[in-house]
Design an enzyme around this catalytic site. Structure first.
Site, PDB file in Angstrom:
ATOM      1  N   GLY A  17      46.168  28.690  33.933  1.00 39.83           N
ATOM      2  CA  GLY A  17      46.124  29.795  35.219  1.00 39.83           C
ATOM      3  C   GLY A  17      45.063  29.567  36.350  1.00 39.83           C
ATOM      4  O   GLY A  17      45.083  28.257  36.742  1.00 39.83           O
ATOM      5  N   SER A 134      37.429  38.585  40.378  1.00 40.36           N
ATOM      6  CA  SER A 134      37.880  40.007  40.227  1.00 40.36           C
ATOM      7  C   SER A 134      39.107  40.217  40.329  1.00 40.36           C
ATOM      8  O   SER A 134      40.199  39.880  39.763  1.00 40.36           O
ATOM      9  CB  SER A 134      36.888  40.651  41.043  1.00 40.36           C
ATOM     10  OG  SER A 134      36.979  42.225  40.898  1.00 40.36           O
ATOM     11  N   TYR A 148      40.534  48.504  31.904  1.00 39.92           N
ATOM     12  CA  TYR A 148      40.260  47.313  33.110  1.00 39.92           C
ATOM     13  C   TYR A 148      39.468  47.487  34.356  1.00 39.92           C
ATOM     14  O   TYR A 148      38.509  46.898  34.503  1.00 39.92           O
ATOM     15  CB  TYR A 148      41.713  46.744  33.257  1.00 39.92           C
ATOM     16  CG  TYR A 148      41.679  45.454  34.199  1.00 39.92           C
ATOM     17  CD1 TYR A 148      41.267  44.328  33.655  1.00 39.92           C
ATOM     18  CD2 TYR A 148      42.455  45.511  35.277  1.00 39.92           C
ATOM     19  CE1 TYR A 148      41.368  42.921  34.335  1.00 39.92           C
ATOM     20  CE2 TYR A 148      42.342  44.406  36.303  1.00 39.92           C
ATOM     21  CZ  TYR A 148      42.067  43.288  35.588  1.00 39.92           C
ATOM     22  OH  TYR A 148      41.870  41.979  36.477  1.00 39.92           O
ATOM     23  N   LYS A 152      36.074  45.554  36.322  1.00 40.01           N
ATOM     24  CA  LYS A 152      36.226  44.766  37.747  1.00 40.01           C
ATOM     25  C   LYS A 152      35.228  45.432  38.929  1.00 40.01           C
ATOM     26  O   LYS A 152      34.529  44.987  39.603  1.00 40.01           O
ATOM     27  CB  LYS A 152      37.703  44.595  38.161  1.00 40.01           C
ATOM     28  CG  LYS A 152      38.296  43.868  37.283  1.00 40.01           C
ATOM     29  CD  LYS A 152      37.708  42.439  37.014  1.00 40.01           C
ATOM     30  CE  LYS A 152      38.691  41.535  36.370  1.00 40.01           C
ATOM     31  NZ  LYS A 152      38.244  39.937  36.214  1.00 40.01           N
TER      32      LYS A 152
END
Length: 258
Positions: A17, A134, A148, A152
């Site tokens: 990625g 982030s 999640y 962040k």
């Protein structure tokens, strides 16, 4: 600076990625690259695709493992010029149905992992760039991201503080990638509630290479925020003003799915 004099780039989540794309682009500039990821086999394969890269398997959620891996990379390559905390996991789910272990795992990997890595790298950096990857979930609460998003949000807070504390020796950049065609996005889709899919649709799908180039462009200029694409840029500049409307919009979508 000649290629021979370039200092290394350390990148977590470097086996695929955005992390791997960043590694390839920094290697093309002449930086020796150290890749960190938890799956040793995938990491070794990824390192073979990056000229001169070295693999340092470790789970970023394990502080001792991160400290040992970074210390070994510094011994092999020297202190980094680039330290990029890219490793992360996303497991969407509704708050009442999601196991608390998922909350713990995402906070441990996404926030604590970045903290461990930054702490291990920054002390040895006389100068350089520290990059945190982030998410748009750090701007406002999104249905399905109760585990999640807080990780962040926390990462954003850390970057805000380090931006001030480490200047001017180390430049800090906080990146907010749009949806990117990565294995993580595919894994995320497996548990994403239908409401969340509706809310997060519409931003398009970016290639990892394009996102990596956008992040490096902003970091090269010493910019704090890197928000590729119209959607992320709008959230960056308008999220506080738009938050009430975004909450109402999400509530309407959720009502339709109940």
């Amino acid at each position: 600076m000649t290629d021979a004099a370039r200092r290394p780039a350390f990148i977590t989540g470097g086996s695929s990625g955005i992390g791997l794309a960043l590694a390839r682009q920094l290697a093309a500039r002449g930086h020796p690259v150290a890749l960190f990821a938890r799956n040793a086999d995938r990491l070794a394969e990824a390192a073979l695709s990056v000229p001169g890269a070295r693999a340092y398997p470790c789970d970023v959620s394990d502080r001792s493992a991160v400290e040992a891996a970074v210390a070994q990379a510094e011994s092999d390559l020297g202190a980094p010029e680039w330290a990029i905390a890219n490793a992360g996991i996303a497991e969407p789910g509704t708050f009442l149905t999601q196991d608390i272990a998922s909350h713990e795992a995402q906070m441990q990997t996404n926030y604590m992992g970045a903290l461990y890595f930054a702490k291990a790298c920054a002390g040895a950096m006389d100068s350089g760039r520290l990059v945190f990857v982030s998410s748009g979930a750090a701007f406002f609460g999104i249905y399905g991201y109760s585990a999640y998003a807080p990780s962040k949000f926390a990462l954003r807070g850390l970057a805000e503080v380090l931006r001030v504390e480490l200047a001017p020796r180390i430049s800090v950049t906080l990146a907010y990638p749009p949806d990117t065609d990565t294995p993580q996005l595919a894994a995320e889709a497996r548990t994403k509630p239908e409401v969340t899919k509706k809310i997060t649709a519409g931003g398009g799908l970016w290639a990892p290479e394009a996102v990596a180039a956008a992040i490096l462009k902003r970091a090269d200029k010493g910019r704090f925020a890197a928000a590729p694409g119209l959607q992320m840029a709008a959230l960056l500049w308008l999220h506080s003003l738009a938050a009430p409307a975004l909450r109402a919009w999400q509530a309407g979508i959720a009502r339709k799915h109940r």
